[in-house]
Design an enzyme around this catalytic site. Structure first.
Site, mmCIF file in Angstrom:
data_model
loop_
_atom_site.group_PDB
_atom_site.id
_atom_site.type_symbol
_atom_site.label_atom_id
_atom_site.label_comp_id
_atom_site.label_asym_id
_atom_site.label_seq_id
_atom_site.Cartn_x
_atom_site.Cartn_y
_atom_site.Cartn_z
ATOM 1 C CG HIS A 1 -1.783 -1.037 1.306
ATOM 2 N ND1 HIS A 1 -2.961 -1.130 0.279
ATOM 3 C CD2 HIS A 1 -1.922 -2.226 2.036
ATOM 4 C CE1 HIS A 1 -3.757 -2.081 0.506
ATOM 5 N NE2 HIS A 1 -3.235 -2.778 1.587
ATOM 6 C CG HIS B 1 -2.691 -9.395 -3.592
ATOM 7 N ND1 HIS B 1 -3.187 -10.263 -4.515
ATOM 8 C CD2 HIS B 1 -2.380 -10.081 -2.589
ATOM 9 C CE1 HIS B 1 -3.363 -11.586 -4.121
ATOM 10 N NE2 HIS B 1 -2.955 -11.282 -2.612
ATOM 11 N N GLY C 1 -3.980 -19.772 11.664
ATOM 12 C CA GLY C 1 -2.905 -19.089 11.451
ATOM 13 C C GLY C 1 -2.407 -17.826 12.494
#
Length: 301
Positions: A97, A107, A260
């Site tokens: 970003h 991305h 995660g």
């Protein structure tokens, strides 16, 4: 049965994280904050983040290698026959970003899954791709991004880029907004049709081409002047990025469902964002141009 070399894939992914971090870190002039983490259920990862850099407002390049006794629902939704298998998943994912609204957010990710069960052949596949999310449209940037992706795909067949470009357009689409997240790129999943070595080579081609695709755009746009209007629009459009990642993104869902590391999973979210009720761009403005000419299903090459 063909040999599946998991360590070969892991070694490549760790090297890819290093090479991307080196290139982006040199461009930004900032050091990466690194966290090494372990997951109680199995595996771990290496997260690297730049926050409030000279060019990158927030960026992360993460490596993870996790394992478990059962694949989560996000991985078996389209392949219920894999339920109950043990699994390993490894990959590199990144989001950049930038400060400057004229520099697009980018991305990328590449990943490898393998699901195993005693007495049966392993089921494995590669996935990944990259996509571009501009705030102000630029034809040169979009053409370069897509041409680089096509160049990476072409050695594996002339039909590959058009197919993966369409898959990217379909995947990075906010159905509740009826609009794409950005101008796309390439996206693939469940990729194993070329056999292990060639499928792995394809994943490497995509991973290796990301810097070639994004770095020239960073260098062209990093010093472009902007004001409060452009910054406000950038923060508004970032809201779409957040909506997609929290509602649709498979990687986010997989990470959360497998227990995660939350900080690494949500690294993809921008540091600042705004929503405004029923906002519409002024007709004929640069903001309207983004919607009219760039957030459409179009060919860039």
């Amino acid at each position: 049965m063909q040999t599946i070399d998991k360590e070969w894939v892991k070694s490549y992914l760790l090297g890819l994280q290093d090479s991307i971090c080196n290139a982006l870190g040199q461009e930004d002039g900032s050091a990466w904050q690194e966290d090494n983490w372990t997951r109680p259920e199995g595996g771990g990862g290496r997260s690297r983040v730049i926050a409030d850099g000279k060019v990158i407002e927030k960026g992360g390049v993460n490596f993870s290698h996790v394992s478990g006794d059962q694949l989560p629902a996000s991985a078996t939704q389209s392949r219920p026959e894999l339920a109950g298998r043990s699994f390993e998943a490894m990959g590199v994912s990144l989001v950049i970003h930038p400060h400057n609204p004229y520099m697009p957010t980018s991305h990328a990710n590449v990943r490898f899954f393998i699901a195993e069960k005693d007495g049966e052949d392993p089921v494995w596949w590669f996935g990944g791709g990259y996509d571009l999310t501009p705030y102000y449209g630029n034809q040169e940037d979009c053409e370069h991004w897509h041409q680089t992706a096509k160049n990476a795909c072409d050695p594996f067949g002339e039909e590959v880029y058009p197919r993966l470009k369409q898959q990217c357009d379909s995947y990075f689409y906010l159905r509740h907004r009826d609009e794409p997240r950005g101008v796309g790129g390439v996206f693939f999943d469940d990729f194993n049709q070329l056999g292990f070595e060639q499928s792995f080579a394809f994943m490497q081609a995509i991973g290796d081409s990301y810097i070639e695709a994004y770095l020239p755009i960073m260098q062209r746009r990093r010093e472009q002047p902007f004001g409060e209007r452009e910054r406000s629009f950038q923060l508004y459009r970032r809201g779409r990025y957040v909506e997609f990642n929290l509602v649709y993104d498979r990687g986010t869902l997989f990470g959360l469902q497998t227990g995660g590391r939350t900080e690494s999973i949500l690294m993809s979210l921008p540091p600042m964002v705004r929503w405004e009720y029923d906002w519409q761009p002024e007709a004929g403005s640069a903001e309207a141009e983004l919607y009219d000419q760039y957030l459409t299903d179009r060919d860039w090459i």
